[in-house]
Every structure is written in structure tokens, then in C-alpha cells.
Design a protein around this motif. Structure first.
Motif, mmCIF file in Angstrom:
data_model
loop_
_atom_site.group_PDB
_atom_site.id
_atom_site.type_symbol
_atom_site.label_atom_id
_atom_site.label_comp_id
_atom_site.label_asym_id
_atom_site.label_seq_id
_atom_site.Cartn_x
_atom_site.Cartn_y
_atom_site.Cartn_z
ATOM 1 N N CYS A 1 -3.460 4.211 6.441
ATOM 2 C CA CYS A 1 -3.956 4.552 5.258
ATOM 3 C C CYS A 1 -5.600 4.346 6.006
ATOM 4 O O CYS A 1 -6.079 3.525 7.175
ATOM 5 C CB CYS A 1 -4.029 3.034 4.618
ATOM 6 S SG CYS A 1 -5.342 2.311 3.767
ATOM 7 N N HIS B 1 -0.261 -3.503 4.581
ATOM 8 C CA HIS B 1 0.775 -2.877 5.508
ATOM 9 C C HIS B 1 2.174 -3.417 6.248
ATOM 10 O O HIS B 1 1.627 -4.153 7.100
ATOM 11 C CB HIS B 1 -0.541 -2.319 6.499
ATOM 12 C CG HIS B 1 -1.348 -1.185 5.900
ATOM 13 N ND1 HIS B 1 -2.952 -1.458 6.492
ATOM 14 C CD2 HIS B 1 -1.662 -1.037 4.469
ATOM 15 C CE1 HIS B 1 -3.222 -0.422 5.078
ATOM 16 N NE2 HIS B 1 -2.414 -0.632 4.501
ATOM 17 N N CYS C 1 -7.840 -2.908 4.280
ATOM 18 C CA CYS C 1 -6.568 -2.418 3.410
ATOM 19 C C CYS C 1 -6.454 -3.582 2.379
ATOM 20 O O CYS C 1 -5.937 -4.641 3.037
ATOM 21 C CB CYS C 1 -5.632 -1.595 3.314
ATOM 22 S SG CYS C 1 -5.059 -1.419 1.673
ATOM 23 N N CYS D 1 0.586 -0.975 0.236
ATOM 24 C CA CYS D 1 0.090 0.259 0.039
ATOM 25 C C CYS D 1 1.142 1.043 0.241
ATOM 26 O O CYS D 1 1.651 1.501 1.238
ATOM 27 C CB CYS D 1 -1.203 0.102 1.536
ATOM 28 S SG CYS D 1 -1.822 1.471 1.329
#
Ligand SMILES: [Zn+2]
Ligand SMILES: [Zn+2]
Length: 301
Positions: free
Chosen positions: A164, A174, A170, A155
Motif C-alpha cells: 500500500c 493491512h 495507512c 485496505c
């Protein structure tokens, strides 16, 4: 030639000299010429002795006179006093030097001891923190963070800012760092507009008189209030406050220290503490570039 010596002694010495000569030079016939030569020699010898004796007596006399001279005596005493004084001073100097050397040695020992203790303390705190970090949740174990990155793309937003908008949801990876020199206090800063979600109505580019505004004053208050708190743990290289309206960035405070250790100390002291009625939540982040972390779309972001 004035030789004070009685004739009897002179006669004796003369006969002795003649005797000696005859013994030494048995082949030479003794005559009047030799006799006169010996007499002359004896007289010269006696004369030299006399001169030497007189000179010695004179010197001795002078010495006695000098000894009795009060000025000379005073000078001798003065010289002696100076010598004693010098000795005392030298002894004093030696003592001082010795003491200084001892003090320096003592200080060196203490300094080493202190350093050793600090190292030990650091080690202890390091291991303590490792335990808290691994037992509490905010830091995922390395295997978990490394493995997905093979399958899923990284990301880029998280990479740049350490946060984020999608958080755990997400679809990209990460990579949560273990311990870094940069601390992120999530949503720590707030002002009236931010608090009531009014900041969307503001365009920072139009907010020309920002510096005079209440908002700026508010930010200044926050800055001077919070910065010293963070500075207690070490020199701060970068201190950034997000005033973005995006919820995941809003009021984020980034503090970059010189060392990981300082950031750790700050984390331990400030995480879950309350500031302005809200709990401070800290996490370690890795910001590769501050300029990349700033979106650049806003005047004051
Ligand atoms: Zn993400
Ligand atoms: Zn921006």
C-alpha cells in the motif's frame, strides 16, 4: 499246449488238486468226469504261467538290449544333462527372484526412512522459520493484525496487492499474513526509466513497439536471470513483475509457489541477499486474485 514241466511235478500238482477238491466237496462223489475237469484246469493254469514267464523273459531281454544300445545310452545321458541343466537354471531363477525381492524390500525401507527424515527436517525448518519470523519484525503478531480490523476498514489496495502506498501510515487495516505460498520481493526489478523516475513520461499504451524496445530486452534479461533462482525452491505457479511507476509497486516481483513450504525455502535463501547492487527484501503476501491485483489501466502492468 506245450508245457515244459516234468511228469513228476505234474503228478504231484494233480494229486494235490484232487485232494483239495475232495476236502472242499465232501458230499460229492468223486468220479472220472471231475478228474478230467481238474486235469484240464491244471493244464490251463500251467499254460498261463508259462506264457507269463516267457513274456517277462522277453521284456527282460529287450531291456538288456536297450541298455547296451549306445544310442539309448546317449539319449539317457542327454536326458540327464537336460534335467541337471534345468535344475541349475531353476536354482538361478530362484536366486535372482530372491535377490530382487530383497533389494525391493531394502529400497522400500530406505524410502520410508528417507521420507521420515524429510518430514523431520521439514518440521525442524518449520519451527526454525517460526522462530525467525516471530523474532524478526516484518510479520506482525496475529492479535495485532486481527484486532484493528474490527474497528478499521480493510485496505482494499493492500488486500489486492500485498502493498500500500501509505504503508504503516495507512488508516485502513493491512492484514499481514504469517506464511503463504506467495513471496513478494519488493522493488526487485528495475530498468533505466524506473531507476531515474522517467517512467512517468512513458505511457505504456502508446509504447506500441514495446516488444522490440530495449525495455523489453531488459525485462527479458531480468526474467531469465531471476526465474531460475526462484525455481530452485519449487514449481512456480505465477511469476509477476510490476512495471508500474507507483513507488510502492515499482519493480515488485510476485512469486507464487505450489506450497507454503517452497515459499518459505525461497524466503530463507533470498531475503536480504543482494541482486543488481540492491538488497532483496521479501515478504509473504496473500493475493486472492491475480486479475484483481492488476489495475488494468496499463497495457503491460
Ligand atoms: Zn493501505
Ligand atoms: Zn497498471
Amino acid at each position: 499246449m506245450d508245457i515244459r514241466i516234468d511228469n513228476q511235478s505234474f503228478e504231484k500238482m494233480k494229486l494235490y488238486l484232487i485232494e483239495q477238491f475232495k476236502e472242499k466237496h465232501q458230499t460229492i462223489k468223486f468220479n472220472h468226469k471231475i478228474y478230467r475237469f481238474l486235469i484240464k484246469k491244471l493244464r490251463r493254469q500251467l499254460y498261463r504261467q508259462q506264457i507269463a514267464k516267457e513274456r517277462d523273459e522277453k521284456l527282460h531281454l529287450e531291456e538288456i538290449q536297450r541298455q547296451n544300445d549306445p544310442l539309448y545310452q546317449a539319449w539317457i545321458i542327454h536326458k540327464e544333462n537336460i534335467r541337471i541343466q534345468k535344475e541349475i537354471e531353476e536354482e538361478e531363477e530362484n536366486k535372482k527372484a530372491r535377490k530382487l525381492r530383497e533389494q525391493r524390500e531394502q529400497m522400500e525401507i530406505q524410502r520410508k526412512e528417507q521420507l521420515r527424515k524429510e518430514m523431520e527436517e521439514k518440521q525442524k525448518e518449520l519451527s526454525l522459520l517460526t522462530i525467525t519470523v516471530s523474532t524478526h519484525n516484518p510479520f506482525a503478531p496475529i492479535q495485532v493484525t486481527v484486532a484493528p480490523s474490527i474497528e478499521r476498514p480493510v485496505c482494499s489496495f493492500y488486500l489486492k496487492t500485498g502493498v500500500c502506498r501509505y504503508n504503516e501510515r495507512c488508516h485502513r487495516t493491512h492484514n499481514k499474513p504469517d506464511i503463504t505460498n506467495t513471496l513478494l520481493a519488493v522493488n526487485m526489478y528495475s530498468n533505466f526509466e524506473m531507476q531515474y523516475g522517467l517512467d512517468d513520461e512513458y505511457d505504456f499504451d502508446i509504447g506500441l513497439e514495446f516488444e522490440d524496445s530495449e525495455r523489453y530486452e531488459n525485462f527479458k534479461d531480468f526474467y531469465y536471470d531471476v526465474l531460475p533462482e526462484f525455481e530452485r525452491f519449487g514449481r512456480i505457479i505465477m511469476f509477476k513483475v510490476c512495471s508500474n511507476s507507483e513507488i510502492h509497486l515499482r519493480g515488485n516481483v510476485y512469486v507464487q509457489y505450489e506450497t507454503d513450504y517452497q515459499a518459505m525455502q525461497a524466503y530463507k535463501a533470498l531475503n536480504t541477499r543482494y541482486y543488481a547492487g540492491r538488497m532483496v527484501q521479501c515478504q509473504f503476501v496473500n493475493i486472492p486474485s491475480w486479475s484483481a491485483a492488476i489495475c488494468g489501466k496499463h497495457k503491460n502492468c
